[in-house]
Design a protein around this motif. Sequence first.
Motif, mmCIF file in Angstrom:
data_model
loop_
_atom_site.group_PDB
_atom_site.id
_atom_site.type_symbol
_atom_site.label_atom_id
_atom_site.label_comp_id
_atom_site.label_asym_id
_atom_site.label_seq_id
_atom_site.Cartn_x
_atom_site.Cartn_y
_atom_site.Cartn_z
ATOM 1 N N SER A 129 2.675 0.652 57.036
ATOM 2 C CA SER A 129 1.331 -0.131 56.797
ATOM 3 C C SER A 129 1.018 -0.892 55.561
ATOM 4 C CB SER A 129 0.140 0.950 57.398
ATOM 5 O OG SER A 129 0.093 1.608 56.426
ATOM 6 N N ARG A 130 0.014 -1.714 55.655
ATOM 7 C CA ARG A 130 -0.477 -2.438 54.510
ATOM 8 C C ARG A 130 -0.800 -1.549 53.397
ATOM 9 N NH1 ARG A 130 -2.542 -7.663 55.865
ATOM 10 N NH2 ARG A 130 -4.101 -7.391 54.365
ATOM 11 N N TYR A 131 -0.326 -2.081 51.977
ATOM 12 C CA TYR A 131 -0.681 -1.438 50.916
ATOM 13 C C TYR A 131 -2.405 -1.387 50.860
ATOM 14 C CZ TYR A 131 4.137 -1.926 49.644
ATOM 15 O OH TYR A 131 5.555 -1.990 49.966
ATOM 16 N N PRO A 132 -3.099 -0.477 50.321
ATOM 17 C CA PRO A 132 -4.313 -0.310 49.890
ATOM 18 C C PRO A 132 -4.515 -1.608 48.600
ATOM 19 C CG PRO A 132 -3.330 1.674 48.761
ATOM 20 C CD PRO A 132 -2.355 1.104 49.705
ATOM 21 N N ALA A 133 -5.744 -2.160 48.934
ATOM 22 C CA ALA A 133 -6.139 -3.101 47.682
ATOM 23 C C ALA A 133 -6.319 -2.413 46.424
ATOM 24 C CB ALA A 133 -7.326 -3.808 48.289
ATOM 25 N N LYS A 172 -2.504 10.579 35.021
ATOM 26 C CA LYS A 172 -2.345 10.597 36.509
ATOM 27 C C LYS A 172 -2.880 9.402 37.062
ATOM 28 C CE LYS A 172 -2.118 15.917 36.803
ATOM 29 N NZ LYS A 172 -2.956 16.762 37.621
ATOM 30 N N PRO A 173 -2.440 8.892 38.243
ATOM 31 C CA PRO A 173 -2.971 7.653 38.931
ATOM 32 C C PRO A 173 -4.345 8.423 39.624
ATOM 33 C CG PRO A 173 -0.944 8.402 40.231
ATOM 34 C CD PRO A 173 -0.981 9.383 38.836
ATOM 35 N N VAL A 174 -5.011 7.255 40.080
ATOM 36 C CA VAL A 174 -6.276 7.581 40.972
ATOM 37 C C VAL A 174 -5.904 8.435 42.118
ATOM 38 C CG1 VAL A 174 -8.171 6.831 42.081
ATOM 39 C CG2 VAL A 174 -7.476 5.551 40.000
ATOM 40 N N PRO A 175 -6.412 9.684 42.247
ATOM 41 C CA PRO A 175 -6.129 10.416 43.420
ATOM 42 C C PRO A 175 -6.042 9.598 44.981
ATOM 43 C CG PRO A 175 -7.400 11.778 41.978
ATOM 44 C CD PRO A 175 -7.227 10.299 41.396
ATOM 45 N N SER A 176 -7.142 9.208 45.158
ATOM 46 C CA SER A 176 -7.414 8.740 46.547
ATOM 47 C C SER A 176 -6.403 7.538 46.618
ATOM 48 C CB SER A 176 -8.715 8.129 46.606
ATOM 49 O OG SER A 176 -9.217 7.223 45.658
ATOM 50 N N MET A 177 -6.213 6.539 45.458
ATOM 51 C CA MET A 177 -5.189 5.700 45.773
ATOM 52 C C MET A 177 -3.917 6.108 45.693
ATOM 53 S SD MET A 177 -4.237 2.601 42.905
ATOM 54 C CE MET A 177 -3.333 4.049 42.016
ATOM 55 N N SER A 178 -3.385 7.297 45.275
ATOM 56 C CA SER A 178 -2.068 7.544 45.262
ATOM 57 C C SER A 178 -1.926 8.019 46.715
ATOM 58 C CB SER A 178 -2.062 8.825 44.328
ATOM 59 O OG SER A 178 -2.178 8.433 43.211
ATOM 60 N N GLY A 179 -2.737 8.676 47.244
ATOM 61 C CA GLY A 179 -2.414 9.394 48.765
ATOM 62 C C GLY A 179 -2.341 8.082 49.752
ATOM 63 N N ALA A 180 -3.214 7.123 49.642
ATOM 64 C CA ALA A 180 -3.423 5.754 50.317
ATOM 65 C C ALA A 180 -1.880 5.084 50.161
ATOM 66 C CB ALA A 180 -4.503 4.994 49.883
ATOM 67 N N VAL A 181 -1.190 4.979 49.099
ATOM 68 C CA VAL A 181 -0.098 4.239 48.821
ATOM 69 C C VAL A 181 1.092 4.895 49.477
ATOM 70 C CG1 VAL A 181 1.648 3.656 47.014
ATOM 71 C CG2 VAL A 181 -1.077 3.116 46.837
ATOM 72 N N TYR A 182 0.984 6.307 49.177
ATOM 73 C CA TYR A 182 2.085 7.464 49.948
ATOM 74 C C TYR A 182 2.154 6.936 51.239
ATOM 75 C CZ TYR A 182 5.590 11.163 49.897
ATOM 76 O OH TYR A 182 6.649 11.669 49.971
ATOM 77 N N ARG A 183 0.983 7.075 52.065
ATOM 78 C CA ARG A 183 0.986 7.009 53.488
ATOM 79 C C ARG A 183 1.209 5.556 53.916
ATOM 80 N NH1 ARG A 183 -1.131 9.380 57.798
ATOM 81 N NH2 ARG A 183 -1.754 7.814 59.786
ATOM 82 N N ALA A 184 0.902 4.525 53.025
ATOM 83 C CA ALA A 184 1.125 3.160 53.406
ATOM 84 C C ALA A 184 2.880 3.142 53.538
ATOM 85 C CB ALA A 184 0.590 2.069 52.509
ATOM 86 N N ILE A 185 3.646 3.511 52.755
ATOM 87 C CA ILE A 185 5.013 3.485 52.495
ATOM 88 C C ILE A 185 5.609 4.112 53.526
ATOM 89 C CG2 ILE A 185 6.929 3.962 51.083
ATOM 90 C CD1 ILE A 185 5.106 3.662 48.510
ATOM 91 N N MET A 244 6.403 4.152 40.508
ATOM 92 C CA MET A 244 5.517 3.094 41.098
ATOM 93 C C MET A 244 4.157 3.383 40.602
ATOM 94 S SD MET A 244 5.225 1.909 44.708
ATOM 95 C CE MET A 244 3.770 0.873 45.588
ATOM 96 N N LEU A 245 3.593 4.310 40.840
ATOM 97 C CA LEU A 245 2.209 4.803 40.595
ATOM 98 C C LEU A 245 2.057 5.027 39.187
ATOM 99 C CD1 LEU A 245 1.526 7.129 43.684
ATOM 100 C CD2 LEU A 245 0.442 4.991 43.288
ATOM 101 N N GLN A 246 2.945 5.281 38.401
ATOM 102 C CA GLN A 246 2.741 5.187 36.968
ATOM 103 C C GLN A 246 2.392 3.985 36.350
ATOM 104 O OE1 GLN A 246 2.663 7.931 34.918
ATOM 105 N NE2 GLN A 246 2.088 8.851 36.637
ATOM 106 N N GLU A 247 2.728 2.922 36.924
ATOM 107 C CA GLU A 247 2.509 1.341 36.568
ATOM 108 C C GLU A 247 0.918 1.246 36.470
ATOM 109 O OE1 GLU A 247 4.462 -0.438 35.150
ATOM 110 O OE2 GLU A 247 6.623 0.270 35.786
ATOM 111 N N THR A 248 0.177 2.142 37.226
ATOM 112 C CA THR A 248 -1.396 1.827 37.092
ATOM 113 C C THR A 248 -1.799 2.787 36.212
ATOM 114 O OG1 THR A 248 -1.743 3.586 38.887
ATOM 115 C CG2 THR A 248 -1.056 1.374 39.850
ATOM 116 N N VAL A 249 -1.368 3.499 35.216
ATOM 117 C CA VAL A 249 -1.930 4.069 34.326
ATOM 118 C C VAL A 249 -1.783 3.593 33.136
ATOM 119 C CG1 VAL A 249 -1.483 6.806 33.458
ATOM 120 C CG2 VAL A 249 -1.198 6.361 35.707
ATOM 121 N N ASN A 250 -2.942 4.036 32.281
ATOM 122 C CA ASN A 250 -3.073 3.766 30.896
ATOM 123 C C ASN A 250 -2.197 4.749 30.146
ATOM 124 O OD1 ASN A 250 -3.604 3.203 28.297
ATOM 125 N ND2 ASN A 250 -5.925 3.469 28.514
ATOM 126 N N LYS A 251 -0.924 4.038 29.566
ATOM 127 C CA LYS A 251 -0.060 4.850 28.887
ATOM 128 C C LYS A 251 -0.700 5.562 27.476
ATOM 129 C CE LYS A 251 3.379 3.948 31.520
ATOM 130 N NZ LYS A 251 2.826 2.907 32.394
#
Length: 349
Positions: A170-174, A153-166, A140-147
């Motif tokens: 809780s709500r997904y990070p914007a 690697k996806p943005v580190p802070s976003m990755s942790g926030a997405v994992y915790r949300a799942i 899922m997070l690979q969809e945010t990466v420039n191939k």
Amino acid sequence: TYAAYAYTTALNYLLGDRSHGTTIGDTAVVYWSEEGDERYQNIFACVSEPTMENQEIVDGVFKNLAEGKAVAAQDVQDSLDMDRKFYILGLAPNAARLAVRFFYQDSFGNILKHIKEHYDRMEIVRPAADAVEYLGMWRMLQETVNKKSRDKKPVPSMSGAVYRAIISGSRYPASLYQAVLGRIRAEQDDGDSRIYKITRGRAAIIKAYLLKNGNEKEEITMALNEDSNNTAYILGREFAVLEAIQEDANPGINATIKDKYFNSACATPAAIFPILFKLKNSHIKKMNNGAKEIYYEKILGDLQGRLTVAEGQKAACPRRLTLEEQGMFILGYYHQTQKRYEKKIKEEA
């Protein structure tokens, strides 16, 4: 001294256990159950990062969970205790120290429930060649990466926030939604490099985000919603139909209106759709196929009629679409395109 020895020994053990841990961006994730029963780790590993080989196991876990039945590990008949405490720790490097990205604890049953709800929100019609039912967190997070970039690697802070949300429900990070829209704007289809502007994964993330965080939940479906009067969704469907007309009029065309106009049509439709409809008229004439002309004009006529219903006046395009509306536009485009491919496959069969 004892506490430092105890936690470093336990942490090194968990980090060394490759079968019960994962890396998301720069975050190392380890997890364990109260009393250290490995069966809980096995199930969590399967559910959080499904593969082609364990899809049936994940199906079985979620089916039993939904029916209120006991969940069992694949190698043991004894059912697992859904009230057992389960712990998930995300660690990232910080100079010479460790930074705790997140530390989540809840009952094992609640964590499985939250992950199942996430996969339900991510469920979307997919191409015939795509056999993967569940997109794990890494995919899922690979969809945010420039191939095309070296660092995939996806943005580190976003990755942790997405994992915790799942895992917490809780709500997904914007930042997740914005990253997906950013990749869609930046990329063009390139079949040779297997790079595509709008993928199943990106459409699924948009759907999940809008269902959890958005305001148009009743309009959002897994596949094409032909009854939807949502303006942005209808415009996305129209764009897909206009692209199909161009491709039918010019078989084998390398670049379509998607390459030149998609981003601007998605953001400022009022400025672009009049141009697209003028192009459509010339494409229809070039097609020289009465049956197809009637077929396409009927679809577009219905969609234009729905725009009238949606606006309550003469059919019109909004000057601008909000970020949430842009997501609905992309979903409308994706759903209509998949419906078209589905029709093609049936005709070939």
